[in-house]
Enzyme design. Sequence first.
Site, PDB file in Angstrom:
ATOM      1  N   LYS B 116      47.092  19.319 -80.556  1.00 59.53           N
ATOM      2  CA  LYS B 116      47.421  18.848 -81.899  1.00 59.53           C
ATOM      3  C   LYS B 116      47.681  17.336 -81.922  1.00 59.53           C
ATOM      4  O   LYS B 116      47.446  16.671 -82.925  1.00 59.53           O
ATOM      5  CB  LYS B 116      48.625  19.599 -82.455  1.00 59.53           C
ATOM      6  CG  LYS B 116      48.519  21.123 -82.382  1.00 59.53           C
ATOM      7  CD  LYS B 116      47.327  21.693 -83.144  1.00 59.53           C
ATOM      8  CE  LYS B 116      47.222  23.200 -82.989  1.00 59.53           C
ATOM      9  NZ  LYS B 116      45.894  23.745 -83.224  1.00 59.53           N
ATOM     10  N   GLY B 168      50.609  29.533 -84.965  1.00 63.28           N
ATOM     11  CA  GLY B 168      51.324  30.751 -85.335  1.00 63.28           C
ATOM     12  C   GLY B 168      52.827  30.595 -85.382  1.00 63.28           C
ATOM     13  O   GLY B 168      53.555  31.568 -85.265  1.00 63.28           O
ATOM     14  N   GLY B 169      53.299  29.380 -85.564  1.00 58.11           N
ATOM     15  CA  GLY B 169      54.739  29.174 -85.703  1.00 58.11           C
ATOM     16  C   GLY B 169      55.480  29.167 -84.377  1.00 58.11           C
ATOM     17  O   GLY B 169      56.693  28.988 -84.336  1.00 58.11           O
ATOM     18  N   GLU B 204      56.885  15.656 -86.838  1.00 53.91           N
ATOM     19  CA  GLU B 204      56.310  15.314 -88.138  1.00 53.91           C
ATOM     20  C   GLU B 204      57.434  15.257 -89.150  1.00 53.91           C
ATOM     21  O   GLU B 204      58.382  16.038 -89.061  1.00 53.91           O
ATOM     22  CB  GLU B 204      55.350  16.421 -88.597  1.00 53.91           C
ATOM     23  CG  GLU B 204      53.954  16.312 -88.075  1.00 53.91           C
ATOM     24  CD  GLU B 204      53.086  17.468 -88.568  1.00 53.91           C
ATOM     25  OE1 GLU B 204      51.924  17.492 -88.187  1.00 53.91           O
ATOM     26  OE2 GLU B 204      53.566  18.340 -89.320  1.00 53.91           O
ATOM     27  N   HIS B 212      50.640  24.537 -98.777  1.00 53.91           N
ATOM     28  CA  HIS B 212      49.727  24.623 -97.639  1.00 53.91           C
ATOM     29  C   HIS B 212      48.348  24.994 -98.195  1.00 53.91           C
ATOM     30  O   HIS B 212      48.149  26.087 -98.690  1.00 53.91           O
ATOM     31  CB  HIS B 212      50.215  25.690 -96.650  1.00 53.91           C
ATOM     32  CG  HIS B 212      49.283  25.909 -95.493  1.00 53.91           C
ATOM     33  ND1 HIS B 212      49.631  25.616 -94.197  1.00 53.91           N
ATOM     34  CD2 HIS B 212      48.011  26.380 -95.449  1.00 53.91           C
ATOM     35  CE1 HIS B 212      48.606  25.907 -93.405  1.00 53.91           C
ATOM     36  NE2 HIS B 212      47.624  26.371 -94.141  1.00 53.91           N
ATOM     37  N   GLU B 279      43.369  22.526 -92.129  1.00 55.58           N
ATOM     38  CA  GLU B 279      44.597  22.773 -92.875  1.00 55.58           C
ATOM     39  C   GLU B 279      45.213  21.456 -93.339  1.00 55.58           C
ATOM     40  O   GLU B 279      45.276  20.493 -92.579  1.00 55.58           O
ATOM     41  CB  GLU B 279      45.607  23.525 -92.004  1.00 55.58           C
ATOM     42  CG  GLU B 279      45.111  24.876 -91.541  1.00 55.58           C
ATOM     43  CD  GLU B 279      46.191  25.710 -90.866  1.00 55.58           C
ATOM     44  OE1 GLU B 279      46.064  26.941 -90.881  1.00 55.58           O
ATOM     45  OE2 GLU B 279      47.161  25.134 -90.320  1.00 55.58           O
ATOM     46  N   ASN B 294      41.795  24.706 -87.261  1.00 53.04           N
ATOM     47  CA  ASN B 294      41.674  25.926 -86.473  1.00 53.04           C
ATOM     48  C   ASN B 294      40.206  26.136 -86.170  1.00 53.04           C
ATOM     49  O   ASN B 294      39.396  26.335 -87.074  1.00 53.04           O
ATOM     50  CB  ASN B 294      42.254  27.111 -87.228  1.00 53.04           C
ATOM     51  CG  ASN B 294      43.755  26.973 -87.372  1.00 53.04           C
ATOM     52  OD1 ASN B 294      44.449  26.724 -86.399  1.00 53.04           O
ATOM     53  ND2 ASN B 294      44.249  27.091 -88.578  1.00 53.04           N
ATOM     54  N   ARG B 296      38.108  28.362 -85.195  1.00 56.43           N
ATOM     55  CA  ARG B 296      37.803  29.788 -85.019  1.00 56.43           C
ATOM     56  C   ARG B 296      37.789  30.444 -86.391  1.00 56.43           C
ATOM     57  O   ARG B 296      38.123  29.808 -87.374  1.00 56.43           O
ATOM     58  CB  ARG B 296      38.901  30.437 -84.175  1.00 56.43           C
ATOM     59  CG  ARG B 296      40.284  30.088 -84.743  1.00 56.43           C
ATOM     60  CD  ARG B 296      41.393  30.907 -84.181  1.00 56.43           C
ATOM     61  NE  ARG B 296      42.696  30.373 -84.501  1.00 56.43           N
ATOM     62  CZ  ARG B 296      43.344  30.558 -85.645  1.00 56.43           C
ATOM     63  NH1 ARG B 296      42.790  31.230 -86.622  1.00 56.43           N
ATOM     64  NH2 ARG B 296      44.532  30.042 -85.847  1.00 56.43           N
TER      65      ARG B 296
END
Lengths: 152, 502
Positions: B116, B168-169, B204, B212, B279, B294, B296
């Site tokens: 990221k 996924g958090g 961030e 979102h 995103e 992402n 995928r």
Amino acid sequence: MQHTFASKDGPLEVTLARNGEAYVLEGHELILHNRGRLHVRLRDGRQCLAHAAKVGDVWWIHLDGRTYRWERIEPGSSNADDEGGLVAPMPGKVLEVLVSEGDTVEAGTPLMVLEAMKMEHRIVASDDGTVTSIHFAAGDQVAQGAVLLELE
Amino acid sequence: MGIKVLVANRGEIACRILRACNEAGHPTVAVCAPNDIGTLFTEMADEVVPLEGETIGETYLNQDQIIQAALSTGATAIHPGFGFLSERADFARAVKSAGLVWIGPSAEAIEKMGDKMTARQTMRAAGVPVIPGEEVEEEDEVAALEALREASTRVGYPLLLKASSGGGGKGMRAVHDPAGFDQAATGARREAVAAFGDGRIYIERLLSGSKHIEIQVLADTHGRTIHLGERECSVQRRHQKVFEEAPGPTMEPGLREAMGQAAVAAAEAVDYVGAGTVEFLLAPSGEFFFLEMNTRIQVEHPVTELVTGVDIVREQLRIANGEPMSCGPLMIRGHAIEVRLYAEDAANGFLPSIGPLSMFRPPEGPGIRLDTGVREGDEVTPNYDPMLAKLIVWAPSRDEALQKMRRALDEFVVLGTTTNIEFLRDLCDAGPVVDGSTTTTTIDDLWPNGWNPPAAPMLEEASLLAAASAETLGLHRRTTAGSSEGSTGPASPFTTIQRRFP
């Protein structure tokens, strides 16, 4: 036709009455249709279909978008309370033990960190008290329902 | 001449991909861990290769075993689905060097987006706006914490700590004041190390009140990169999405085009091939910022499929086969909503739950789609992600889609395992969901002290009547709870008609 179910206010005695084919409780009526489908007519006249399934001693009931669980207490069985024991809500691994035996804690104090399904979950004290015993250490695997530590 | 596809995944997404392959006429191979033998997805594949091992690392994350399974069955392509190995550049590379087709973007693209921190740098260079923040490359725990603490004072509070390898958090923490910083950073690092084997964290600024919004992109090997419009996935609990929709309820055509172009630029910056999602956070000011890409297929891809008419998995197969994608100009029709059904106790901090699916009766009717990997009689175990199914509805308008979702959730019967169905149903009545003003903090704002089901004393009484009657009637002895073979299906003429044919 008397049954006892567990509720948060203690054992709940339920006595069903009959009205022809129907079972009656507090003005609500239920008739069994074929293939285990339960037809319910509420006291206010609304009608809906209930679905029921029993897992262990627990009846799971789906009614009008809601799901309820009723644990049946078998006649004669004693329902031991979990006296201050803090149990693992799911199987997982102990990541960290944040207290020691003899520590005085307040309700809400984090006691242990569990990891399950790759997420961390905090076990917090449910009441003020003293930690009397700790049954697991960091790195241990725990089963669902295992007593992690005890408070008094 | 087409590809023969090994699906390196399980559950719901494996079913989705296997069905698409069956439709396209591609032979299929499933791989499955010992604790997945006999589950739904294994029945949809032409061949099943059992994986050896007990942990996820030994099975679905075991690259050698999966590539061997492909070679031994003559599979020519591997579809990784989402999660597991889907965003592992080393796996994409290993698949290619084994002479197999990787159904996804290049290893280089995965690397640039998967890390990221590198992705933020790549996007800045490509002129795509990123969220204000700082990357900390330090690997050593003590030095990293020190550097993060310093960076936090420059970024300012409230802030978000995120794992560079995250998703996924996991490994993510919101920090609202400096007092909570050390504990949050230590926790985020530990979760990141456990989940990804990489504890690097970046910071961030937390842009509260943001939406979102993500853009679906597709790129083929014939030089074409397009976007399929947006999905809004603001409604999240514990940084995981639960309610997703397309189009975004507040989206304007001009903003869609601007975000779509930014997403296409992001994909082109890494020579992207296949399906991917860019995103963004859309701030209340109308500014949008790149969050991550992402690389995928994504859990919520069905809402885009329903409003655009594009079968995204089918396009992935086409692109992997070297064909141009079949999509025409972007057309968005009606409104689609997806909710994620989790085996979890929404009234108890969304704690995952386990148990048998003694009864599993999904809703039916026009405009309803169910993507699931389970069926009645299956057991929900703690071994994998607790998502049971995705319920997706389509209707001509957003209001009608919400009405359909409410009806569908009311009809959905799951007994034996606690699910979030009632929470999702309640969500459909919540003000911000009804008027489309949802943000990433909507769930916390609506239920700051946790969610509890609205009281319905009359139904509760009637449920007690049902439980007592069911016990009296001995319903549990009539049908085998937890078995899908019971008397639930239509009567078979072969067993009911006592007739002999000459």
